[in-house]
Design a protein around this motif. Structure first.
Motif, PDB file in Angstrom:
ATOM      1  N   ARG A 117      -1.638 -33.704 -14.328  1.00 56.57           N
ATOM      2  CA  ARG A 117      -2.834 -34.273 -14.956  1.00 56.57           C
ATOM      3  C   ARG A 117      -2.416 -35.009 -16.224  1.00 56.57           C
ATOM      4  N   GLY A 118      -2.953 -36.180 -16.441  1.00 58.38           N
ATOM      5  CA  GLY A 118      -2.604 -36.944 -17.641  1.00 58.38           C
ATOM      6  C   GLY A 118      -3.203 -38.331 -17.548  1.00 58.38           C
ATOM      7  N   THR A 177      -5.559 -40.398 -14.759  1.00 56.49           N
ATOM      8  CA  THR A 177      -6.986 -40.631 -15.005  1.00 56.49           C
ATOM      9  C   THR A 177      -7.303 -42.115 -14.772  1.00 56.49           C
ATOM     10  N   GLN A 204     -12.679 -32.703 -10.644  1.00 55.91           N
ATOM     11  CA  GLN A 204     -11.816 -33.880 -10.603  1.00 55.91           C
ATOM     12  C   GLN A 204     -12.405 -35.076  -9.826  1.00 55.91           C
ATOM     13  N   ARG A 245     -16.169 -37.880 -23.073  1.00 51.10           N
ATOM     14  CA  ARG A 245     -14.819 -37.322 -23.157  1.00 51.10           C
ATOM     15  C   ARG A 245     -14.831 -35.815 -22.822  1.00 51.10           C
ATOM     16  N   ASP A 263     -13.164 -33.989 -19.594  1.00 56.58           N
ATOM     17  CA  ASP A 263     -12.220 -32.886 -19.825  1.00 56.58           C
ATOM     18  C   ASP A 263     -12.600 -31.693 -18.959  1.00 56.58           C
ATOM     19  N   GLY A 318     -11.763 -31.913 -15.411  1.00 54.38           N
ATOM     20  CA  GLY A 318     -10.348 -31.850 -15.051  1.00 54.38           C
ATOM     21  C   GLY A 318      -9.583 -33.142 -15.228  1.00 54.38           C
ATOM     22  N   PHE A 319     -10.179 -34.104 -15.941  1.00 55.85           N
ATOM     23  CA  PHE A 319      -9.454 -35.356 -16.203  1.00 55.85           C
ATOM     24  C   PHE A 319      -8.789 -35.256 -17.574  1.00 55.85           C
ATOM     25  N   ARG A 320      -7.548 -35.696 -17.675  1.00 57.09           N
ATOM     26  CA  ARG A 320      -6.806 -35.595 -18.937  1.00 57.09           C
ATOM     27  C   ARG A 320      -6.464 -36.982 -19.473  1.00 57.09           C
ATOM     28  N   PHE A 321      -6.317 -37.061 -20.779  1.00 53.27           N
ATOM     29  CA  PHE A 321      -6.137 -38.373 -21.434  1.00 53.27           C
ATOM     30  C   PHE A 321      -4.836 -38.457 -22.233  1.00 53.27           C
ATOM     31  N   ASP A 322      -3.941 -37.480 -22.073  1.00 52.43           N
ATOM     32  CA  ASP A 322      -2.712 -37.509 -22.862  1.00 52.43           C
ATOM     33  C   ASP A 322      -1.522 -37.970 -22.022  1.00 52.43           C
TER      34      ASP A 322
END
Ligand SMILES: Cc1cc2nc3c(=O)[nH]c(=O)nc-3n(C[C@H](O)[C@H](O)[C@H](O)COP(=O)(O)O)c2cc1C
Length: 259
Positions: A110-111, A115, A162, A248, A252, A255-259
């Motif tokens: 995930r990242g 996304t 997700q 945001r 989150d 299950g979606f990640r932004f890093d």
């Protein structure tokens, strides 16, 4: 009607004509749109390319009136959703990717890239669907307002973890001629198409000229707009704060990640 304000050449074909006639339609008749027509549109749209052929999108076809009504509320009261014959929800879908990977006993990471991938896939397939719909003379408008209350939208459509709706699309037969006042002008070609390298030369002057052009278009629609701010005014007011403040956190949770 082809938009002569954006065409820079005389070359054309039926696909180009459909694309150059695009206008968002927000008012529909009661005339039904057949399942066969929607299926044809979605079959064509599903030919769209996807990143690595992962096909990380899902389309939820909504005909149920109560569901459309609820989605219209969640989008901030967008009546065309209720009025549409069909509402298409274009979702970023990593859920199915997880199922596919589980066949090999692994879980996708995930990242940020994972996304962006499904968001881009969903965007591309939806635009293809809009072109296909317009090629039949149907009217459609995309609805980013689906991200306003993303968690509730997911609940209404019973989305698994997700999966989230990136945007929707109201589809139906146009209630009136959506091109009667011409087509909404676009920014000048020189401002958005760059040759070999990016240039913002004369950007401000061209934007100011676009303000005037857009104001003329709104005038034709009977909407009195200031020629010095028709485009930039709403953009300035609308962009200082982030839209969809809860997005945001909702993504989150999904299950979606932004890093
Ligand atoms: C991703 C996306 C989201 C949009 N969301 C909405 C929306 O929530 N409500 C709406 O009325 N129009 C929405 N629109 C339509 C735009 O306002 C419209 O495309 C733009 O003003 C240009 O006008 P035109 O499509 O008629 O040329 C959306 C368009 C896109 C591409």
């Amino acid at each position: 009607m082809t938009d002569t304000s954006i065409t820079t050449t005389n070359l054309t074909n039926p696909t180009i004509d459909v694309m150059n006639s695009h206008v968002s339609v927000r008012s529909f008749t009661d005339e039904p749109v057949s399942d066969e027509m929607i299926d044809t549109i979605l079959d064509a749209a599903r030919r769209a390319p996807t990143s690595s052929n992962w096909q990380t999108y899902s389309i939820i076809v909504v005909r149920d009136q109560e569901t459309k009504k609820r989605l219209a509320e969640l989008a901030g009261g967008q009546r065309h959703i209720e009025q549409s014959q069909v509402f298409l929800a274009f979702a970023a879908d990593l859920h199915r990717l997880g199922i596919a990977a589980s066949i090999h006993g692994v879980k996708p990471a995930r990242g940020l890239e994972h996304t962006l991938t499904p968001v881009v896939d969903a965007a591309i397939v939806g635009e293809a669907a809009q072109i296909a719909a317009e090629s039949f003379g149907l009217g459609a408008v995309m609805v980013g307002g689906m991200r306003r209350e993303a968690a509730e939208v997911a609940e209404v459509l019973e989305l698994p973890e997700q999966v989230f709706v990136v945007y929707g699309m109201s589809v139906g037969w146009p209630a009136n001629d959506p091109r009667a006042d011409g087509l909404k002008p676009r920014l000048p070609e020189r401002l958005v198409v760059h040759r070999d390298s990016y240039s913002d030369e004369n950007a401000r002057a061209m934007i100011e000229e676009y303000n005037r052009e857009l104001a003329e278009f709104y005038d034709r629609q009977g909407r009195n707009t200031d020629a010095s701010s028709a485009w930039t005014g709403p953009l300035a007011r609308g962009s200082v704060n982030l839209r969809y403040a809860t997005l945001r956190a909702a993504l989150d949770d999904m299950g979606f990640r932004f890093d």
